[in-house]
Design an enzyme around this catalytic site. Structure first.
Site, PDB file in Angstrom:
ATOM      1  N   CYS A 160      -1.540   8.781   3.633  1.00 13.57           N
ATOM      2  CA  CYS A 160      -1.472   8.533   2.199  1.00 13.57           C
ATOM      3  C   CYS A 160      -2.818   8.848   1.562  1.00 13.57           C
ATOM      4  CB  CYS A 160      -1.056   7.104   1.912  1.00 13.57           C
ATOM      5  SG  CYS A 160      -2.183   5.920   2.592  1.00 13.57           S
ATOM      6  N   GLU A 192       0.890  -1.159   0.000  1.00 11.10           N
ATOM      7  CA  GLU A 192       0.000   0.000   0.000  1.00 11.10           C
ATOM      8  C   GLU A 192       0.926   1.205   0.000  1.00 11.10           C
ATOM      9  OE1 GLU A 192      -1.696   3.042   1.042  1.00 11.10           O
ATOM     10  OE2 GLU A 192      -2.334   2.189   2.963  1.00 11.10           O
TER      11      GLU A 192
HETATM   12  C1  UN1 Z   1      -1.849   5.716   5.129  1.00 11.06           C
HETATM   13  O1  UN1 Z   1      -1.980   6.917   5.341  1.00 11.06           O
HETATM   14  O2  UN1 Z   1      -0.710   5.226   5.041  1.00 11.06           O
HETATM   15  O3  UN1 Z   1      -8.298   6.080   5.255  1.00 11.06           O
HETATM   16  C2  UN1 Z   1      -2.981   4.783   4.949  1.00 11.06           C
HETATM   17  C3  UN1 Z   1      -7.379   6.587   5.885  1.00 11.06           C
HETATM   18  C4  UN1 Z   1      -6.299   5.694   6.450  1.00 11.06           C
HETATM   19  C5  UN1 Z   1      -5.121   5.796   5.555  1.00 11.06           C
HETATM   20  C6  UN1 Z   1      -4.039   4.906   5.967  1.00 11.06           C
HETATM   21  N1  UN1 Z   1      -6.774   4.353   6.569  1.00 11.06           N
HETATM   22  O4  UN1 Z   1      -7.276   7.778   6.049  1.00 11.06           O
END
Ligand code: UN1
Length: 486
Positions: A279, A245
């Site tokens: 992210c 991811e």
């Molecule tokens: C990340 O920022 O690495 O939906 C992923 C969201 C979080 C994002 C996680 N689950 O904002």
């Protein structure tokens, strides 16, 4: 209100006072090089020390690693017990998330809940399917969700019966240590779950290039995922999966039928909550030209109301960025934008600590962003009524495909836009962060990840052997559209 009550409850006793002030215990494998953990909101506060693994520590861990051969029901019971411990020791975890990672109360609570949800969700899914574990997984996790993503990766690998070698981010080794302590206390055998804090060049390299490892689960930058992919191709079996991811250049489209107050609230949350260090965070908002002046005026006013500062404080909206390097990086980025006359608005930041005042930078579109900007900087572009398809093309052309937001009240527009869009998670008339384990799985397309989505039904099967797997892992996981009508 329940969250606030829990925070108050957690604040009062703080079961372990050592987490709140003063140097913490040193944690790690042997007497190797020590990494000082500094509070990002106050670098004079030494939070603790993490002893980093040397090459021989990693070798010993690889030699000892083994699958978890307990029955699925027992594995599930242990993971649920670990989730109970996370909840019972909420205060300690909360304190370390604030002091080590700069999490505000709201972010720390959300993160704790997500970590608990991941453990319980994968524990339950692990009962669904009795295929064999793959073997030993390397789980390499980021500092921005040092408890939730860390626990999610490990929880999935363990629920499937794998052994785990976990490398936490260098910045957040203390909360990882606490979490692993709780997982061991709950009953995960020590050789089944081993924590290996250390440098990427030492620990990361060994965990991604060794034939004794049967799969890698990674969350972090796209560039690192590409490096891991190459290392795995050289050192690991051809069928070892990389479950990654990665980054995003996430956009939002706001057309002139959107509700301005709602849009402002959702932009603030998407771009600046967690100091933009998600992210999933919004990086570039496309606003229809005719409403852009009034909407940005409201946005800048709302930004001026944000409280920056001590992550401990209830009233804090935006905490620090993770470290001095990130701060310097954003300062340089914003200086450059300033020199080009592209800063539309900027909020002052506290002088002590690694703070960056939320800022808005003018761009023509996503193509002006040369890389992922992992902090509280929002880019703004405008478009004309007849350019909506061109904007969608521009979003797709970035090559990333993580989150996307759309604010509209036009019939059929959601379908028009999402039908062509290549993203993992699209959000309509709401903010675009905060995916929910189980009900709204999270993951990206293109440069944003390999899939399958974390917290969704296809995730766990990737940690198992492929026999009896009838459909590809991503079947049935088209774009999730989470819609909220205001
Ligand atoms: C990340 O920022 O690495 O939906 C992923 C969201 C979080 C994002 C996680 N689950 O904002």
């Amino acid at each position: 209100a329940r969250d606030l009550a829990r925070i108050e409850a957690a604040r009062a006793p703080f079961r372990a006072h050592q987490w709140q002030a003063g140097p913490l215990i040193a944690v790690g494998v042997t007497g190797g090089e020590a990494h000082q953990v500094l509070n990002p909101a106050d670098p004079a506060d030494v939070v603790g020390q993490v002893v980093l693994c040397a090459a021989e520590d990693v070798e010993a861990a690889l030699a000892a690693a083994r699958v978890w051969d307990a029955p699925a029901t027992e594995r599930a019971a242990v993971l649920n017990r670990a989730a109970d411990l996370y909840e019972a020791r909420f205060g300690e975890l909360f304190a370390v998330l604030a002091r080590e990672a700069g999490k505000t109360p709201r972010d720390a609570v959300a993160e704790l809940r997500e970590a608990v949800d991941f453990l319980r969700y994968y524990a339950a899914r692990g009962l669904d399917d009795e295929r064999a574990a793959r073997g030993v997984f390397s789980c390499i996790s980021p500092w921005n969700f040092p408890l939730a993503i860390f626990s999610g990766q490990i929880g999935a690998a363990l629920a499937a019966g794998n052994g785990v070698l976990a490398k936490p981010a260098e910045a957040t080794g203390l909360v990882a240590h606490l979490a692993v302590q709780m997982l061991h206390e709950a009953g995960v055998p020590r050789d089944v779950l081993q924590l290996l804090p250390g440098h990427g060049a030492v620990v990361g390299a060994a965990l991604t290039g060794d034939a004794r490892v049967n799969g890698v689960c990674f969350t972090g930058s796209t560039a690192t995922a590409q490096r891991i992919n190459r290392a795995m191709a050289k050192g690991m079996a051809a069928d070892a999966p990389l479950i990654a991811e990665t980054g995003g250049l996430n956009a939002m489209i706001v057309d002139s039928t959107a509700l301005p107050e709602q849009v402002v609230r959702d932009i603030i949350a998407s771009a600046f909550q967690s100091a933009g260090q998600r992210c999933s965070a919004l990086r570039c908002v496309y606003i229809q030209e005719d409403i852009a002046p009034s909407l940005t005026r409201m946005l800048f006013g709302a930004m001026d109301e944000l409280t920056l500062g001590n992550p401990w404080a209830h009233e804090t909206d935006v905490g620090p960025v993770i470290d001095a390097r990130a701060q310097a990086d954003f300062a340089a980025y914003l200086d450059q934008a300033q020199a080009e006359g592209r800063i539309l608005h900027r909020v002052n930041a506290p002088e002590t600590g690694h703070f960056i005042g939320p800022a808005v930078v003018q761009v023509r579109g996503l193509s002006d962003l040369k890389r992922e900007i992992f902090g509280p900087v929002l880019h703004v572009a405008t478009f004309k009524a007849d350019q909506i398809d061109a904007v969608v093309d521009a979003v797709n052309a970035s090559g990333y495909g993580l989150t996307f937001g759309l604010h509209t009240r036009i019939d059929g527009r959601v379908e028009q836009v999402t039908a062509r869009l290549k993203v993992g998670n699209a959000y309509v008339n709401r903010n675009q962060i905060g995916a929910i384990v189980g009900s709204q799985p999270f993951g990206g397309e293109g440069l944003s990840g390999t899939g399958p989505k974390a917290g969704g039904p296809s995730y766990l099967p990737r940690f198992k052997t492929v026999e009896r797997l009838e459909s590809p892992a991503q079947d049935g996981e088209a774009v999730d559209v989470a819609e909220v009508q205001a």
